[in-house]
Motif scaffolding. Structure first.
Motif, PDB file in Angstrom:
ATOM      1  N   PRO B 182       0.817  -1.234   0.000  1.00 43.38           N
ATOM      2  CA  PRO B 182       0.000   0.000   0.000  1.00 43.38           C
ATOM      3  C   PRO B 182       0.847   1.279   0.000  1.00 43.38           C
ATOM      4  N   ARG B 183       2.064   1.206   0.540  1.00 48.74           N
ATOM      5  CA  ARG B 183       2.867   2.436   0.546  1.00 48.74           C
ATOM      6  C   ARG B 183       3.233   2.884  -0.865  1.00 48.74           C
ATOM      7  N   SER B 184       3.171   1.930  -1.815  1.00 48.28           N
ATOM      8  CA  SER B 184       3.542   2.265  -3.190  1.00 48.28           C
ATOM      9  C   SER B 184       2.418   3.000  -3.929  1.00 48.28           C
ATOM     10  N   ILE B 185       1.237   3.100  -3.307  1.00 47.19           N
ATOM     11  CA  ILE B 185       0.061   3.592  -4.038  1.00 47.19           C
ATOM     12  C   ILE B 185       0.276   4.951  -4.726  1.00 47.19           C
ATOM     13  N   PRO B 186       0.786   5.971  -4.003  1.00 49.03           N
ATOM     14  CA  PRO B 186       0.929   7.256  -4.702  1.00 49.03           C
ATOM     15  C   PRO B 186       1.835   7.151  -5.931  1.00 49.03           C
ATOM     16  N   LYS B 187       2.904   6.359  -5.843  1.00 53.41           N
ATOM     17  CA  LYS B 187       3.785   6.191  -7.006  1.00 53.41           C
ATOM     18  C   LYS B 187       3.071   5.459  -8.134  1.00 53.41           C
ATOM     19  N   VAL B 188       2.379   4.395  -7.746  1.00 58.31           N
ATOM     20  CA  VAL B 188       1.791   3.530  -8.760  1.00 58.31           C
ATOM     21  C   VAL B 188       0.610   4.211  -9.459  1.00 58.31           C
ATOM     22  N   MET B 189      -0.031   5.174  -8.760  1.00 55.70           N
ATOM     23  CA  MET B 189      -1.155   5.884  -9.388  1.00 55.70           C
ATOM     24  C   MET B 189      -0.727   6.557 -10.695  1.00 55.70           C
ATOM     25  N   ASP B 190       0.511   7.057 -10.737  1.00 56.69           N
ATOM     26  CA  ASP B 190       0.998   7.651 -11.987  1.00 56.69           C
ATOM     27  C   ASP B 190       0.933   6.634 -13.130  1.00 56.69           C
ATOM     28  N   LEU B 191       1.257   5.395 -12.797  1.00 52.21           N
ATOM     29  CA  LEU B 191       1.234   4.353 -13.829  1.00 52.21           C
ATOM     30  C   LEU B 191      -0.204   4.045 -14.257  1.00 52.21           C
ATOM     31  N   VAL B 192      -1.130   4.122 -13.289  1.00 54.00           N
ATOM     32  CA  VAL B 192      -2.549   3.922 -13.619  1.00 54.00           C
ATOM     33  C   VAL B 192      -2.970   4.917 -14.703  1.00 54.00           C
ATOM     34  N   TRP B 193      -2.579   6.192 -14.519  1.00 53.53           N
ATOM     35  CA  TRP B 193      -2.960   7.202 -15.516  1.00 53.53           C
ATOM     36  C   TRP B 193      -2.322   6.918 -16.874  1.00 53.53           C
ATOM     37  N   SER B 194      -1.072   6.432 -16.850  1.00 50.47           N
ATOM     38  CA  SER B 194      -0.401   6.134 -18.127  1.00 50.47           C
ATOM     39  C   SER B 194      -1.129   5.044 -18.890  1.00 50.47           C
ATOM     40  N   VAL B 195      -1.529   4.010 -18.147  1.00 52.57           N
ATOM     41  CA  VAL B 195      -2.220   2.896 -18.787  1.00 52.57           C
ATOM     42  C   VAL B 195      -3.547   3.380 -19.366  1.00 52.57           C
ATOM     43  N   ARG B 196      -4.235   4.239 -18.596  1.00 55.92           N
ATOM     44  CA  ARG B 196      -5.486   4.818 -19.078  1.00 55.92           C
ATOM     45  C   ARG B 196      -5.234   5.664 -20.329  1.00 55.92           C
ATOM     46  N   SER B 197      -4.163   6.435 -20.331  1.00 54.38           N
ATOM     47  CA  SER B 197      -3.825   7.256 -21.506  1.00 54.38           C
ATOM     48  C   SER B 197      -3.623   6.379 -22.734  1.00 54.38           C
ATOM     49  N   LEU B 198      -2.923   5.276 -22.551  1.00 58.62           N
ATOM     50  CA  LEU B 198      -2.667   4.377 -23.683  1.00 58.62           C
ATOM     51  C   LEU B 198      -3.974   3.809 -24.220  1.00 58.62           C
ATOM     52  N   GLU B 199      -4.869   3.464 -23.290  1.00 57.82           N
ATOM     53  CA  GLU B 199      -6.166   2.928 -23.718  1.00 57.82           C
ATOM     54  C   GLU B 199      -6.924   3.969 -24.538  1.00 57.82           C
ATOM     55  N   ARG B 200      -6.847   5.224 -24.095  1.00 58.44           N
ATOM     56  CA  ARG B 200      -7.529   6.302 -24.822  1.00 58.44           C
ATOM     57  C   ARG B 200      -6.902   6.536 -26.197  1.00 58.44           C
ATOM     58  N   ILE B 201      -5.591   6.401 -26.282  1.00 58.73           N
ATOM     59  CA  ILE B 201      -4.939   6.567 -27.585  1.00 58.73           C
ATOM     60  C   ILE B 201      -5.438   5.495 -28.553  1.00 58.73           C
ATOM     61  N   GLY B 202      -5.604   4.266 -28.040  1.00 58.32           N
ATOM     62  CA  GLY B 202      -6.176   3.198 -28.874  1.00 58.32           C
ATOM     63  C   GLY B 202      -7.549   3.595 -29.401  1.00 58.32           C
ATOM     64  N   ASP B 203      -8.384   4.172 -28.515  1.00 64.26           N
ATOM     65  CA  ASP B 203      -9.727   4.627 -28.932  1.00 64.26           C
ATOM     66  C   ASP B 203      -9.626   5.674 -30.032  1.00 64.26           C
ATOM     67  N   ARG B 204      -8.660   6.578 -29.895  1.00 63.47           N
ATOM     68  CA  ARG B 204      -8.538   7.664 -30.873  1.00 63.47           C
ATOM     69  C   ARG B 204      -8.039   7.145 -32.221  1.00 63.47           C
ATOM     70  N   CYS B 205      -7.158   6.125 -32.184  1.00 64.88           N
ATOM     71  CA  CYS B 205      -6.732   5.498 -33.447  1.00 64.88           C
ATOM     72  C   CYS B 205      -7.952   4.871 -34.124  1.00 64.88           C
ATOM     73  N   GLN B 206      -8.815   4.292 -33.314  1.00 68.05           N
ATOM     74  CA  GLN B 206     -10.041   3.710 -33.843  1.00 68.05           C
ATOM     75  C   GLN B 206     -10.918   4.802 -34.473  1.00 68.05           C
ATOM     76  N   ASN B 207     -11.000   5.960 -33.825  1.00 67.33           N
ATOM     77  CA  ASN B 207     -11.740   7.080 -34.423  1.00 67.33           C
ATOM     78  C   ASN B 207     -11.186   7.425 -35.804  1.00 67.33           C
ATOM     79  N   ILE B 208      -9.860   7.553 -35.891  1.00 64.77           N
ATOM     80  CA  ILE B 208      -9.246   7.955 -37.170  1.00 64.77           C
ATOM     81  C   ILE B 208      -9.547   6.900 -38.237  1.00 64.77           C
ATOM     82  N   ALA B 209      -9.501   5.626 -37.836  1.00 62.89           N
ATOM     83  CA  ALA B 209      -9.855   4.553 -38.775  1.00 62.89           C
ATOM     84  C   ALA B 209     -11.271   4.766 -39.309  1.00 62.89           C
ATOM     85  N   GLU B 210     -12.186   5.210 -38.422  1.00 68.58           N
ATOM     86  CA  GLU B 210     -13.577   5.457 -38.847  1.00 68.58           C
ATOM     87  C   GLU B 210     -13.657   6.592 -39.865  1.00 68.58           C
ATOM     88  N   TYR B 211     -12.822   7.622 -39.692  1.00 68.54           N
ATOM     89  CA  TYR B 211     -12.865   8.741 -40.648  1.00 68.54           C
ATOM     90  C   TYR B 211     -12.364   8.296 -42.016  1.00 68.54           C
TER      91      TYR B 211
END
Lengths: 236, 236
Positions: B182-211
């Protein structure tokens, strides 16, 4: 108000622009309702309401596609120039952000469906406060859009900084909660995503405020500091 | 390929469309480079490279504004119809997604700047794998855009489901990590956001494919199931 909109030679064209504006406002009203229902669903752990939000998202998506087609048809048929073209561009961008606010509302509602968050009443209350704040921003920016009021849009634009601070405070609170009770982590992670969704909705309201200012003032203010916007664009 | 693009009466108009397409590809190349540098910066805890990504985001933003103006100018001056109008609309939407992929890259790079994640080597390796996968999606969708290849775009569209599964697996892994330490939580939260960012980038690539598919096939496939797209649009 509306002085840029109601001076066309062709009454039909006027009517078309008025129609599409009204459709955007109807879509905005629906998205606002989706967001408020999602917040209610989380707050009251109301699974039925959450399902209603999930279902309602289809309607939001359909409205986006239909308004998008309306915009393309207007461009092809009317070949708008100057402020008319800016209006159509502003509308096309606004509905893209509204659609994504709808997606975030659906994500927030999901938390109520998974009904794992009931125990975190303290957190839920604070998330609800942030949610109502963001919902007010959405309401205000739609109002600014309806009246094409750049000053009102700029007030929403500035409001986002407050939402960002609430977001940071809530994230810190959630991390403390996780550290104190590590077994709660899987449940609390759902709340982390909700808080992130609310922060993103704030960003999207800020985007819509920028489109309103772009339409009224004829200037693209994305990536411009608020001081510069205030001095160079709103002030004039 | 490009058969829809090179049959204009006006050679100048042709040249203008070609120019704006090239600008989109240049912007796409820069965003791809930003994403790869952000991933390198996190992987090597390279603060200098992370700062370069942060600085480079201004360039991405400037390119978006300039291409957006180019599109508005073309609509006002050339009054494009049919497939030309679809191209301009597809471009205007593509650059909005590219700009936001650039924002996510900047957010990912920030993790390296805060340099708190060095200890989580196991997690970092898995995040890097997901990052390279998403980066390949971006590369492929830009390639599909360059050749206006609907089949290639549809392959990218389908790839996003794999990224979503990687995202879920990584999120579960991160939660386990937090619960064990649990002490690692504040550090690891940064990684949570990165993983979420990557997931969103995948969504945006999918958007561009739709265009791309919208431009080539003349159909708006957002909010359409992949089975329906394959049967009704790509198959024809």
């Amino acid at each position: 108000m509306d002085h840029n909109i109601s001076k066309h030679i062709s009454g039909n064209f006027n009517q078309e622009l008025e129609n599409v504006r009204n459709h955007v406002l109807a879509m905005g009203g629906l998205v606002e309702q989706q967001l408020n229902s999602a917040l209610d669903a989380v707050n009251d752990s109301n699974a039925e309401l959450a399902k209603k939000v999930e279902h309602g998202d289809y309607k939001v998506n359909a409205m986006e596609v239909s308004i998008d087609e309306e915009c393309t048809r207007i461009i092809a048929k009317r070949q708008p120039a100057a402020s008319d073209l800016r209006l159509v561009v502003a509308i096309a961008k606004t509905i893209a952000d509204l659609e994504r606010i709808g997606d975030e509302a659906r994500r927030i509602a999901k938390v109520a469906l998974e009904s794992t968050a009931k125990d975190q009443q303290g957190l839920l209350g604070n998330i609800d406060n942030m949610g109502r704040h963001v919902s007010q921003m959405l309401h205000d920016v739609l109002d600014a859009f309806a009246r094409m009021d750049a000053e009102a849009a700029f007030r929403v634009h500035k409001e986002d900084a407050k939402v960002d601070r609430e977001y940071e405070a809530l994230t810190r609170q959630i991390m403390t909660y996780m550290m104190e009770d590590p077994r709660s982590i899987p449940k609390v992670m759902d709340l982390v995503w909700s808080v992130r969704s609310l922060e993103r909705i704030g960003d999207r309201c800020q985007n819509i405020a920028e489109y309103v200012i772009y339409f009224v003032k004829g200037k693209d203010i994305r990536h411009t500091s608020q001081d510069d916007i205030e001095r160079d664009i709103i002030g004039k």
